[in-house]
Design an enzyme around this catalytic site. Sequence first.
Site: not given
Length: 594
Positions: A81, A328
């Site tokens: 902002e 895996g």
Amino acid sequence: MALSCLTLTANPSSIICKFKASLPTAPHALDATYIRRAAHLADKSAGFTSPHPNFGCVIVSPSGKVAGEGYLYAQGTAAAEVQAVKAAGELCRGATAYLNMEPGDCHGDHSAVSALLQGGVKRVVVGMRHPLQHLRGNAVRALRNQGLHVDLLGEDLTSNLIEDAQKECLLVNAPLICRAALRVPFSVLKYAMTLDGKIAATTGHASWISCKQSRNLVFELRGRSDAVIVGGNTVRRDNPRLTARHGGGHMPMRIVMTQTLDLPEKANLWDMSEVSTIVVTQRGARRSFQKLLASKGVEVVEFDILNAREVMEYFHDRGYLSILWECGGTLAASAISSGVIHKVYAFVAPKIIGGKNAPSPVGDLGMVEMSQALNLIDVCYEQVGPDMLISGFLQPLPDMVPVIPSPDETFVADPTVSPYDSRIIFFYKTWDPYGAFSNFSPHPIQMPDENGDYVTWMSVEHYYQAHKFIGVDDPLAQDCVEMIKSAKSPEEAARIGRSMQKQKPYLIRSDWDNIKIDVMYRALKCKFSIYPHLNSMLLSTAGSVLVEASPHDLFWGGGRDGEGLNYLGRLLMKLRSEFLGESSSSSETPSLTV
């Protein structure tokens, strides 16, 4: 609420789903368009801001022109902002500000809200409320109390276009939402497989299943993650590096999960020159090998019971927001069964390799009927070169309506004391209710150098890390000081200082271990002396024990089971006693002394 899919491209800033131009005649079309733009801006910082939210801001002048934009690069830099208001200048008067998420001014200075007020913004459109309970609604109330018109998507504004825009706001901060509500990091399972569902040949050979474009997207995913996790089988079989060397915002931490610690003595993951590695294992596993890893700089964390949920809860406590699983099938099945995987990215290559014993991406889940299969939500399909990328959520993002617990309620230093006991106040990450106590909080300090001239440091952490090298008669040490001083965030300053300390220990001043507590104390005293709201916050804790709740720092923090020395908490209590003695006739004896 259903969530739209993410569209991966070679551009790191475009992982969030691309939007189509809204029809100007549709309800709230412009609001939806600009909120989406704010979300896309916020997404640019993915991998840089972590472990903090992704913020974006778009300022639109009364004439409908985009006058200013900004996004948070990293914690400690100017708020989105603030950047947008500065860029807009006078065009900010009477303008509308579009924010992908409610500001989270968690340091007491309210810079984002103040910037919007001082810039003359008249209306603010917010994509979503802040997920953390102690910040949720604060900025919205503050803006409304100052007379600004605030519209919240899904509350004040509703339409199909608004719902789609809100989904993008949720997606860009999905890791923070999951962490806040579920108390585990947002976890993504990634794998590449052949058309017949194999991740390697029967011999274990897997290079390469997917095409180069797909592999580049994997590097991008790594760069957006706090950490990448693999199992022992992957280390033994593939000897991976797990770096984001072809894309992404930063180098994620590397995590190896292994019950037996049956790992090779030589592996790419033991090379700490680029990025650190953590090995998590069963308590007591191969003590001699643990010592070998420690000698290489690898951190080993033991668990009484090693499972995916316990590990993820631990890394939640360390402040991690997002984890990429590149493991895996066995570990993938364990993680899915534990309920810690939120999203899946599957790269399917148009190849067939066959093999009865060739491994598949997910091991046994205990399912015996197709009706038990897990269905992905919000499935997305994208062609990447010759491959097909299929992605989707295994579980929806949690609803943000219920009260979400604050993250500082997780750590308990003393098992006999409740975390809600007012006698103990925990702080760690700067997003905590007492996060301003952290040495990483973005509060610049001015300290005299060796010549008596005052130098500005962006944070206590900048000052602390630089002083490891100050006074060393070596040009490289001076370069380290300058790099740390110019670092854009406390996290970046810490990474530079720690990395150089590991790589070039000869650059560290010889008396560092003897003076580092004094260096930290001087910086903390300066910080709490020049910021009245921080001083008041510290004094308000009188009578309570302050614990820096880092589960892995046994020197500055309280440690995982309260075994840490908690020197940061001790220094703050000592400082609190000094301030109380200076500001009143009564004195306080700290519960812990240095």
